[in-house]
Design an enzyme around this catalytic site. Structure first.
Site, short mmCIF file in Angstrom:
data_model
loop_
_atom_site.label_atom_id
_atom_site.label_comp_id
_atom_site.label_asym_id
_atom_site.label_seq_id
_atom_site.Cartn_x
_atom_site.Cartn_y
_atom_site.Cartn_z
N PRO A 151 0.79 -1.23 0.00
CG PRO A 151 -0.21 -1.16 2.09
CD PRO A 151 0.46 -2.10 1.15
CG ASN A 152 -0.34 4.32 1.20
OD1 ASN A 152 -1.29 4.88 0.63
ND2 ASN A 152 -0.48 3.74 2.37
NE ARG A 163 3.92 6.58 1.58
CZ ARG A 163 4.11 5.37 2.11
NH1 ARG A 163 4.57 4.38 1.37
NH2 ARG A 163 3.84 5.17 3.38
CE1 TYR A 169 8.59 5.28 3.02
CE2 TYR A 169 6.98 7.03 3.34
CZ TYR A 169 7.54 5.82 3.73
OH TYR A 169 7.06 5.17 4.84
CG ASN A 218 8.33 -1.70 0.45
OD1 ASN A 218 7.81 -1.95 1.55
ND2 ASN A 218 8.79 -0.50 0.15
CB ALA A 244 1.32 -0.03 6.26
CG ASP A 263 0.55 -17.59 7.81
OD1 ASP A 263 1.61 -17.67 8.48
OD2 ASP A 263 -0.58 -17.69 8.32
CD GLU A 290 11.17 -7.12 5.82
OE1 GLU A 290 11.90 -8.01 6.32
OE2 GLU A 290 10.44 -6.38 6.50
CG HIS A 346 11.08 -1.97 4.81
ND1 HIS A 346 9.73 -2.00 4.62
CD2 HIS A 346 11.41 -3.13 5.41
CE1 HIS A 346 9.25 -3.14 5.11
NE2 HIS A 346 10.26 -3.84 5.58
CB ILE A 347 11.86 3.30 0.41
CG1 ILE A 347 11.29 2.51 -0.77
CG2 ILE A 347 12.48 4.63 -0.04
CD1 ILE A 347 10.03 3.10 -1.39
CB SER A 348 12.05 4.86 5.23
OG SER A 348 11.21 3.88 5.81
NE ARG A 392 9.59 6.21 8.97
CZ ARG A 392 8.68 6.05 8.01
NH1 ARG A 392 8.89 5.16 7.05
NH2 ARG A 392 7.55 6.75 8.00
C1 DQA Z 1 8.05 1.25 4.02
C2 DQA Z 1 8.10 1.44 5.54
C3 DQA Z 1 6.75 1.12 6.16
O1 DQA Z 1 6.83 1.30 7.57
C4 DQA Z 1 5.69 2.04 5.62
O2 DQA Z 1 4.42 1.71 6.15
C5 DQA Z 1 5.67 2.08 4.13
C6 DQA Z 1 6.91 2.04 3.40
C7 DQA Z 1 9.36 1.68 3.34
O3 DQA Z 1 9.50 1.36 2.16
O4 DQA Z 1 10.18 2.36 3.94
O5 DQA Z 1 4.61 2.24 3.53
O6 DQA Z 1 7.86 -0.13 3.74
#
Ligand code: DQA
Length: 149
Positions: A9-10, A17, A22, A74, A77, A87, A98, A100-102, A107
């Site tokens: 999501p997002n 955003r 990001y 990724n 959330a 699962d 896995e 994560h951009i950030s 955080r």
């Molecule tokens: C994220 C980090 C998550 O905590 C957040 O909810 C995201 C993006 C990242 O790419 O840093 O939507 O996965």
């Protein structure tokens, strides 16, 4: 070798955003960046993004039936909440990195939990969009596929 780049999501509103977290590059920029790296590596990539938990579970199951060799993922959330997605990753047993951009470790407390980490081959965080390419490198190395340049 064929890889799935899966985003939760997002991630479709990258660039809009919280650019201070990001960055200003868009989802299309991300696709172009990873596509070009995949070409360099000589591997195939496909992309899928959804804002819906069940769609992501479906995409992971579909990856199994379409013989995807590895997943760059990724979960956004859903990382912090979804047993169903963890699962699915465990269930199909496709090597998954896995991303994560950030830098999630710096955080909020609620982001310190990852249901995916335990089922993933490795986790890449805080490298911006380049983290996706690093994840692809990890998978290619793991599977002994393609030719790194
Ligand atoms: C994220 C980090 C998550 O905590 C957040 O909810 C995201 C993006 C990242 O790419 O840093 O939507 O996965």
């Amino acid at each position: 070798m064929k890889f799935l780049v899966l985003n939760g999501p997002n991630i479709n509103i990258l660039g809009i955003r919280e650019p201070e977290i990001y960055g200003r590059q868009t989802y299309d920029d991300l696709v172009a960046l990873v596509r070009s790296h995949a070409e360099e590596l000589g591997v195939e990539v496909e992309f899928y993004q959804s804002n819906h938990e069940g769609d992501l579970v479906d995409a992971i199951q579909k990856a199994y039936f379409s013989h995807i060799d590895g997943i760059v993922f990724n979960p956004a959330a859903y990382t912090h909440t979804s047993v169903a997605i963890a699962d699915a990753v465990k269930g199909v047993a496709i090597p998954t990195v896995e991303v994560h951009i950030s830098e999630v470790s710096r955080r909020e407390a609620f982001r310190q939990v990852s249901y995916i980490r335990d089922v993933a081959l490795q986790t890449v965080t805080g490298q911006g969009l380049q983290g996706y390419n690093q994840a692809l490198d990890i998978l290619v190395r793991h599977l002994g596929a393609g030719h790194e340049s």
